[in-house]
Motif scaffolding. Structure first.
Motif, PDB file in Angstrom:
ATOM      1  N   SER A 160       0.818  -1.208   0.000  1.00  0.00           N
ATOM      2  CA  SER A 160       0.000   0.000   0.000  1.00  0.00           C
ATOM      3  C   SER A 160       0.853   1.260   0.000  1.00  0.00           C
ATOM      4  O   SER A 160       1.899   1.313   0.644  1.00  0.00           O
ATOM      5  CB  SER A 160      -0.919   0.008   1.216  1.00  0.00           C
ATOM      6  OG  SER A 160      -1.643   1.216   1.255  1.00  0.00           O
ATOM      7  N   LYS A 161       0.383   2.264  -0.715  1.00  0.00           N
ATOM      8  CA  LYS A 161       1.039   3.576  -0.718  1.00  0.00           C
ATOM      9  C   LYS A 161       0.411   4.489   0.334  1.00  0.00           C
ATOM     10  O   LYS A 161       0.860   5.605   0.525  1.00  0.00           O
ATOM     11  CB  LYS A 161       0.921   4.204  -2.103  1.00  0.00           C
ATOM     12  CG  LYS A 161       1.686   3.426  -3.154  1.00  0.00           C
ATOM     13  CD  LYS A 161       1.516   4.014  -4.526  1.00  0.00           C
ATOM     14  CE  LYS A 161       2.239   3.134  -5.535  1.00  0.00           C
ATOM     15  NZ  LYS A 161       1.977   3.520  -6.901  1.00  0.00           N
ATOM     16  N   ASN A 162      -0.610   3.989   1.008  1.00  0.00           N
ATOM     17  CA  ASN A 162      -1.288   4.753   2.049  1.00  0.00           C
ATOM     18  C   ASN A 162      -0.352   4.866   3.255  1.00  0.00           C
ATOM     19  O   ASN A 162       0.101   3.849   3.790  1.00  0.00           O
ATOM     20  CB  ASN A 162      -2.592   4.058   2.454  1.00  0.00           C
ATOM     21  CG  ASN A 162      -3.449   4.889   3.384  1.00  0.00           C
ATOM     22  OD1 ASN A 162      -2.953   5.696   4.159  1.00  0.00           O
ATOM     23  ND2 ASN A 162      -4.756   4.672   3.308  1.00  0.00           N
ATOM     24  N   PRO A 163      -0.034   6.094   3.691  1.00  0.00           N
ATOM     25  CA  PRO A 163       0.901   6.251   4.813  1.00  0.00           C
ATOM     26  C   PRO A 163       0.317   5.815   6.160  1.00  0.00           C
ATOM     27  O   PRO A 163       1.065   5.555   7.099  1.00  0.00           O
ATOM     28  CB  PRO A 163       1.201   7.751   4.815  1.00  0.00           C
ATOM     29  CG  PRO A 163       0.007   8.376   4.174  1.00  0.00           C
ATOM     30  CD  PRO A 163      -0.495   7.378   3.172  1.00  0.00           C
ATOM     31  N   LEU A 164      -0.996   5.683   6.238  1.00  0.00           N
ATOM     32  CA  LEU A 164      -1.630   5.264   7.484  1.00  0.00           C
ATOM     33  C   LEU A 164      -1.381   3.765   7.685  1.00  0.00           C
ATOM     34  O   LEU A 164      -1.599   2.966   6.769  1.00  0.00           O
ATOM     35  CB  LEU A 164      -3.134   5.546   7.430  1.00  0.00           C
ATOM     36  CG  LEU A 164      -3.925   5.437   8.715  1.00  0.00           C
ATOM     37  CD1 LEU A 164      -3.381   6.387   9.782  1.00  0.00           C
ATOM     38  CD2 LEU A 164      -5.384   5.768   8.454  1.00  0.00           C
ATOM     39  N   ALA A 165      -0.903   3.394   8.839  1.00  0.00           N
ATOM     40  CA  ALA A 165      -0.581   1.994   9.124  1.00  0.00           C
ATOM     41  C   ALA A 165      -1.825   1.119   9.085  1.00  0.00           C
ATOM     42  O   ALA A 165      -2.919   1.544   9.437  1.00  0.00           O
ATOM     43  CB  ALA A 165       0.080   1.885  10.492  1.00  0.00           C
ATOM     44  N   ALA A 166      -1.641  -0.122   8.659  1.00  0.00           N
ATOM     45  CA  ALA A 166      -2.740  -1.082   8.649  1.00  0.00           C
ATOM     46  C   ALA A 166      -3.002  -1.556  10.074  1.00  0.00           C
ATOM     47  O   ALA A 166      -2.073  -1.752  10.858  1.00  0.00           O
ATOM     48  CB  ALA A 166      -2.395  -2.262   7.751  1.00  0.00           C
ATOM     49  N   CYS A 167      -4.266  -1.737  10.403  1.00  0.00           N
ATOM     50  CA  CYS A 167      -4.638  -2.199  11.744  1.00  0.00           C
ATOM     51  C   CYS A 167      -4.238  -3.655  11.935  1.00  0.00           C
ATOM     52  O   CYS A 167      -4.267  -4.443  10.999  1.00  0.00           O
ATOM     53  CB  CYS A 167      -6.144  -2.070  11.955  1.00  0.00           C
ATOM     54  SG  CYS A 167      -6.721  -0.377  12.058  1.00  0.00           S
ATOM     55  N   GLU A 168      -3.892  -3.978  13.130  1.00  0.00           N
ATOM     56  CA  GLU A 168      -3.594  -5.359  13.507  1.00  0.00           C
ATOM     57  C   GLU A 168      -4.832  -5.921  14.193  1.00  0.00           C
ATOM     58  O   GLU A 168      -4.855  -6.126  15.401  1.00  0.00           O
ATOM     59  CB  GLU A 168      -2.383  -5.413  14.451  1.00  0.00           C
ATOM     60  CG  GLU A 168      -1.079  -5.003  13.801  1.00  0.00           C
ATOM     61  CD  GLU A 168      -0.626  -5.985  12.735  1.00  0.00           C
ATOM     62  OE1 GLU A 168      -0.921  -7.191  12.852  1.00  0.00           O
ATOM     63  OE2 GLU A 168       0.021  -5.543  11.776  1.00  0.00           O
ATOM     64  N   LEU A 169      -5.893  -6.117  13.423  1.00  0.00           N
ATOM     65  CA  LEU A 169      -7.136  -6.657  13.965  1.00  0.00           C
ATOM     66  C   LEU A 169      -7.411  -7.988  13.312  1.00  0.00           C
ATOM     67  O   LEU A 169      -7.190  -8.140  12.118  1.00  0.00           O
ATOM     68  CB  LEU A 169      -8.296  -5.696  13.696  1.00  0.00           C
ATOM     69  CG  LEU A 169      -8.194  -4.325  14.347  1.00  0.00           C
ATOM     70  CD1 LEU A 169      -9.345  -3.447  13.880  1.00  0.00           C
ATOM     71  CD2 LEU A 169      -8.211  -4.436  15.856  1.00  0.00           C
ATOM     72  N   PRO A 170      -7.896  -8.965  14.012  1.00  0.00           N
ATOM     73  CA  PRO A 170      -8.077  -8.943  15.468  1.00  0.00           C
ATOM     74  C   PRO A 170      -6.725  -8.922  16.168  1.00  0.00           C
ATOM     75  O   PRO A 170      -5.716  -9.289  15.596  1.00  0.00           O
ATOM     76  CB  PRO A 170      -8.840 -10.231  15.752  1.00  0.00           C
ATOM     77  CG  PRO A 170      -8.623 -11.106  14.579  1.00  0.00           C
ATOM     78  CD  PRO A 170      -8.291 -10.217  13.413  1.00  0.00           C
ATOM     79  N   TYR A 171      -6.762  -8.460  17.383  1.00  0.00           N
ATOM     80  CA  TYR A 171      -5.534  -8.280  18.156  1.00  0.00           C
ATOM     81  C   TYR A 171      -4.803  -9.590  18.380  1.00  0.00           C
ATOM     82  O   TYR A 171      -5.414 -10.630  18.582  1.00  0.00           O
ATOM     83  CB  TYR A 171      -5.849  -7.649  19.512  1.00  0.00           C
ATOM     84  CG  TYR A 171      -6.350  -6.245  19.398  1.00  0.00           C
ATOM     85  CD1 TYR A 171      -5.467  -5.179  19.382  1.00  0.00           C
ATOM     86  CD2 TYR A 171      -7.700  -5.972  19.300  1.00  0.00           C
ATOM     87  CE1 TYR A 171      -5.914  -3.875  19.265  1.00  0.00           C
ATOM     88  CE2 TYR A 171      -8.167  -4.682  19.183  1.00  0.00           C
ATOM     89  CZ  TYR A 171      -7.268  -3.630  19.162  1.00  0.00           C
ATOM     90  OH  TYR A 171      -7.714  -2.365  19.041  1.00  0.00           O
ATOM     91  N   LYS A 172      -3.490  -9.507  18.342  1.00  0.00           N
ATOM     92  CA  LYS A 172      -2.679 -10.671  18.642  1.00  0.00           C
ATOM     93  C   LYS A 172      -2.669 -10.840  20.160  1.00  0.00           C
ATOM     94  O   LYS A 172      -2.473  -9.894  20.899  1.00  0.00           O
ATOM     95  CB  LYS A 172      -1.245 -10.485  18.132  1.00  0.00           C
ATOM     96  CG  LYS A 172      -1.174 -10.400  16.625  1.00  0.00           C
ATOM     97  CD  LYS A 172       0.239 -10.110  16.181  1.00  0.00           C
ATOM     98  CE  LYS A 172       0.270  -9.907  14.685  1.00  0.00           C
ATOM     99  NZ  LYS A 172       1.542  -9.388  14.221  1.00  0.00           N
ATOM    100  N   GLU A 173      -2.869 -12.068  20.591  1.00  0.00           N
ATOM    101  CA  GLU A 173      -2.853 -12.357  22.033  1.00  0.00           C
ATOM    102  C   GLU A 173      -1.416 -12.332  22.542  1.00  0.00           C
ATOM    103  O   GLU A 173      -0.514 -12.858  21.893  1.00  0.00           O
ATOM    104  CB  GLU A 173      -3.495 -13.712  22.330  1.00  0.00           C
ATOM    105  CG  GLU A 173      -4.975 -13.757  22.007  1.00  0.00           C
ATOM    106  CD  GLU A 173      -5.795 -12.799  22.839  1.00  0.00           C
ATOM    107  OE1 GLU A 173      -5.537 -12.661  24.049  1.00  0.00           O
ATOM    108  OE2 GLU A 173      -6.711 -12.174  22.273  1.00  0.00           O
ATOM    109  N   THR A 174      -1.211 -11.716  23.670  1.00  0.00           N
ATOM    110  CA  THR A 174       0.122 -11.698  24.291  1.00  0.00           C
ATOM    111  C   THR A 174       0.185 -12.767  25.347  1.00  0.00           C
ATOM    112  O   THR A 174      -0.796 -13.041  26.046  1.00  0.00           O
ATOM    113  CB  THR A 174       0.428 -10.321  24.892  1.00  0.00           C
ATOM    114  OG1 THR A 174      -0.582 -10.011  25.840  1.00  0.00           O
ATOM    115  CG2 THR A 174       0.489  -9.253  23.824  1.00  0.00           C
TER     116      THR A 174
END
Length: 175
Positions: A160-174
């Motif tokens: 992507s050329k979009n400067p906005l970061a892609a979301c990490e959804l669903p969240y990774k479990e820690t």
């Protein structure tokens, strides 16, 4: 159909016709709805054009107007229309749909009673993020904005050329 007969499915036509005859409008106009949304409590950490709280403390999503889920809402006459309340911004509040249905035509309902009418489901921040991503295609939170990745991007076929970061959804479990 005579000119005095009400039309079905005409939306604002009946309201406009009633106003010309000097009748009180039953529904809130777009300006009253916008002012009503704007005066509702902001949800901390959420985009105010997307999320608000009703007087019972329920979180509602602007896209979920006039439906029946726990994030859905309706525009309510604080003083019911049937009791003489006007369809003005001053007499308008957003209410979770379930709360509005239980409130019905009651004139004064205190916060505790409104809370008792609310859905039992309370959403976490993570759940609201996932819902916002599904509804809007991005998540806008102060200091944490992200966008939905395209399928091609997820498959590694395009960067992507979009400067906005892609979301990490669903969240990774820690762990």
């Amino acid at each position: 159909m005579s000119s005095s007969s009400p039309r079905r499915g005409g939306g604002n036509h009946n309201e406009e016709e009633g106003e010309r005859r000097g009748e009180r409008p039953r529904f809130f106009d777009a300006k009253a709805k916008a002012l009503c949304w704007a005066k509702a409590e902001v949800v901390p950490g959420r985009h105010p054009e997307r999320w608000r709280k009703d007087p019972a403390g329920n979180v509602v999503c602007k896209r979920f107007w006039n439906c029946h889920g726990c994030l859905c809402y309706e525009y309510d006459h604080i003083i019911p229309f049937s009791k003489g309340g006007e369809s003005t911004a001053e007499n308008c509040q957003i209410l979770q749909t379930r709360v509005n249905r239980f409130k019905s035509d009651k004139k004064w309902v205190d916060k505790a009673e409104l809370e008792g009418f609310s859905c039992d489901i309370k959403f976490t921040d993570k759940e609201l993020d996932i819902i916002e991503m599904a509804v809007y295609g991005d998540v806008i939170r102060p200091g944490n904005q992200c966008r939905c990745r395209t399928v091609a991007e997820m498959l590694g076929q395009v960067k992507s050329k979009n400067p906005l970061a892609a979301c990490e959804l669903p969240y990774k479990e820690t762990s």
